[in-house]
Design a protein around this motif. Structure first.
Motif, PDB file in Angstrom:
ATOM      1  N   ARG A 209       3.041   4.047   5.830  1.00 50.76           N
ATOM      2  CA  ARG A 209       3.279   2.740   6.456  1.00 50.76           C
ATOM      3  C   ARG A 209       2.073   1.817   6.313  1.00 50.76           C
ATOM      4  N   ALA A 210       0.895   2.396   6.144  1.00 48.69           N
ATOM      5  CA  ALA A 210      -0.295   1.587   5.870  1.00 48.69           C
ATOM      6  C   ALA A 210      -0.377   1.228   4.395  1.00 48.69           C
ATOM      7  N   ASP A 211       0.550   1.781   3.608  1.00 50.77           N
ATOM      8  CA  ASP A 211       0.574   1.561   2.156  1.00 50.77           C
ATOM      9  C   ASP A 211      -0.763   1.953   1.531  1.00 50.77           C
ATOM     10  N   ASP A 212      -1.285   3.088   1.988  1.00 51.27           N
ATOM     11  CA  ASP A 212      -2.568   3.598   1.497  1.00 51.27           C
ATOM     12  C   ASP A 212      -2.409   5.097   1.270  1.00 51.27           C
ATOM     13  N   ALA A 213      -2.320   5.505   0.020  1.00 54.99           N
ATOM     14  CA  ALA A 213      -2.048   6.904  -0.317  1.00 54.99           C
ATOM     15  C   ALA A 213      -3.309   7.750  -0.417  1.00 54.99           C
ATOM     16  N   ARG A 214      -4.470   7.177  -0.097  1.00 50.15           N
ATOM     17  CA  ARG A 214      -5.724   7.915  -0.243  1.00 50.15           C
ATOM     18  C   ARG A 214      -5.987   8.821   0.962  1.00 50.15           C
TER      19      ARG A 214
ATOM     20  N   ARG B 180       5.310   7.048   0.109  1.00 48.60           N
ATOM     21  CA  ARG B 180       6.346   6.416   0.937  1.00 48.60           C
ATOM     22  C   ARG B 180       7.657   7.204   0.934  1.00 48.60           C
ATOM     23  N   ALA B 181       7.752   8.188   0.058  1.00 50.70           N
ATOM     24  CA  ALA B 181       8.961   9.015   0.030  1.00 50.70           C
ATOM     25  C   ALA B 181       9.119   9.837   1.301  1.00 50.70           C
TER      26      ALA B 181
ATOM     27  N   GLY C 102      -1.349   2.659  10.058  1.00 50.86           N
ATOM     28  CA  GLY C 102       0.035   2.492   9.638  1.00 50.86           C
ATOM     29  C   GLY C 102       1.056   2.862  10.686  1.00 50.86           C
ATOM     30  N   LEU C 103       0.614   3.376  11.813  1.00 49.31           N
ATOM     31  CA  LEU C 103       1.567   3.817  12.833  1.00 49.31           C
ATOM     32  C   LEU C 103       1.874   2.690  13.811  1.00 49.31           C
TER      33      LEU C 103
END
Length: 341
Positions: free
Chosen positions: A157-162, A196-197, A327-328
Motif C-alpha cells: 500500500r506504500a507502493d514500496d517493495a524494498r 501488490r499481489a 502504507g497501513l
C-alpha cells in the motif's frame, strides 16, 4: 408491428400508404415507426390551410390514421407542430423508440452470444486459474503468519517493495565528551517483485468481473426472453462486452501472483521487530524454498546475516525498520487482512 424504415420502398409497400395521404392530427391513430433516409422527403403534415407542410426531411416518422392510411411526417414537425395531440404523439414515439432499442440490443446480444460460445469455456478456465493462485496465496499467508503479512500489505500500500533495516553507528565518547553523535543509515536488503499481489483486491476485483460475465453468458437465453426495458437490455449487453477485459484482468492477476510467490521472503523477517516472530517467518520462508531447518539453524542464520550486514555497511548494529507502516490505513496492531478462505 413496430419497425424502422431505411428506404422509401419499405414505406411505399405498407398497406394504406399513398403518396397523397396527409397527416391529420385529429385523425391520428398510432406510430408505425421512424424513417431514416439518405435523401430528403417532404413532410405530409396538413397545415391549417389544408395543404401539406412540404418541408424536406431525411428523418421522421410514419404515422397511421384512423382510416388505416399511412403518411410521413418530418421529425421536427412531429415534435413542434402536432397541435393538441402532441403529448400523445411524443409518448408513442418514445414507446416505439424504446421497443426498437430493445430489439437492436437483443440482436446484438444474440450475435455476441453466438460468436462467444467458446468464450464461456475460456472464462471458466480463467476463473479456475484465479482460484488456484488464490489458494497458493492463502497458503503463503498461513505459512508466513499475520505479522509478516501485515508487513507485506504495508509495503504494497506504500507502493514500496524494498525490504529495509536501519544501520546504526554508535555515538563515540572520550571521557564525558561526545566526539561523534549516534548515526543511522538505511540499508536495503532487496526488493519483492509484484508485492501488490498480496493485497485482497488483486484477486477480488478480477473474480468479481469474471463472475459477472460468466453469469451473463449462463443466463443469456433467459434474459433475451424476459428483459424488455431498454436500460436493462443495454446493461446486460454492457456486461457481455466486458468479456475480453475480464479475461485479460484475470490473466494479469494470475501472472502477478505467480511472480510474487517466486520471491525469497526470508529477508522479510528483518522488517519484524519481535525476535520470536522474526525467527518464525525466517523458518517458514526457508521451508518454502526447500531448505527446512530447525529453529537453532534459523537463529544462527539471522545472526550471521546481521553480522554480514554490519560488516558490509560499516555499522555497529542493525535495527528493525518500520517504514512499511506508512502504507497501513489501520492500526498496526490489527491482524493482517486475509486473502480469502
Amino acid at each position: 408491428m413496430t419497425r424502422e424504415f431505411k428506404s422509401l420502398e419499405e414505406v411505399e409497400a405498407l398497406d394504406g400508404y399513398n403518396a397523397d395521404n396527409l397527416v391529420v392530427p385529429e385523425q391520428y391513430a398510432g406510430v408505425e415507426g421512424p424513417y431514416h433516409f439518405e435523401f430528403e422527403v417532404k413532410c405530409r403534415l396538413r397545415k391549417n390551410n389544408g395543404r401539406p407542410c412540404g418541408e424536406p426531411h431525411k428523418h421522421g416518422w410514419v404515422l397511421r390514421s384512423k382510416d388505416g392510411g399511412k403518411a410521413m411526417i418530418g421529425g421536427d414537425c412531429a415534435l413542434e407542430h402536432f397541435g393538441i395531440r402532441s403529448d400523445e404523439l411524443r409518448r408513442d414515439m418514445t414507446l416505439v423508440s424504446n421497443a426498437l432499442d430493445v430489439e437492436r440490443t437483443r440482436a446484438a446480444i444474440q450475435q455476441r452470444v453466438a460468436e462467444g460460445k467458446g468464450k464461456l469455456g475460456e472464462l471458466l478456465i480463467a476463473r479456475a486459474e484465479l482460484a488456484n493462485v488464490k489458494a497458493e496465496l492463502v497458503a503463503l499467508r498461513d505459512d508466513l503468519g499475520p505479522v509478516a503479512w501485515t508487513v507485506l500489505e504495508g509495503m504494497a500500500r506504500a507502493d514500496d517493495a524494498r525490504v529495509r533495516v536501519t544501520g546504526v553507528i554508535n555515538a563515540k565518547r572520550e571521557g564525558d565528551e561526545v566526539v561523534r553523535d549516534r548515526q543511522t543509515r538505511p540499508i536495503v536488503l532487496g526488493s519483492l517483485r509484484s508485492v501488490r499481489a498480496c493485497l485482497p483486491e488483486t484477486i477480488a476485483m478480477p473474480s468479481i468481473a469474471l463472475a459477472e460475465v460468466i453469469g451473463a453468458y449462463q443466463r443469456a437465453e433467459a434474459a433475451l426472453l424476459l428483459v424488455e426495458k431498454p436500460k436493462e437490455m443495454k446493461a446486460f449487453a454492457a456486461v457481455l462486452a466486458r468479456t475480453g477485459s475480464a479475461i485479460g484482468g484475470s490473466r494479469q492477476a494470475v501472472a502477478a501472483v505467480r511472480q510474487f510467490l517466486e520471491n525469497d521472503f526470508s529477508f522479510v523477517c528483518f522488517a519484524i521487530e519481535d525476535r520470536g516472530a522474526r525467527y518464525k517467518v525466517a523458518r517458514a520462508a526457508h521451508h518454502r524454498r526447500g531448505s527446512a531447518q530447525g529453529m537453532e539453524w534459523v537463529k544462527k542464520w539471522v545472526a550471521d546475516t546481521e553480522m554480514a550486514l554490519r560488516q558490509a555497511h560499516g555499522v555497529d548494529r542493525v535495527e528493525f525498520n518500520d517504514s512499511w507502516r506508512r502504507g497501513l490505513h489501520w492500526s498496526t496492531r490489527r491482524p493482517a487482512t486475509r486473502v480469502g478462505r
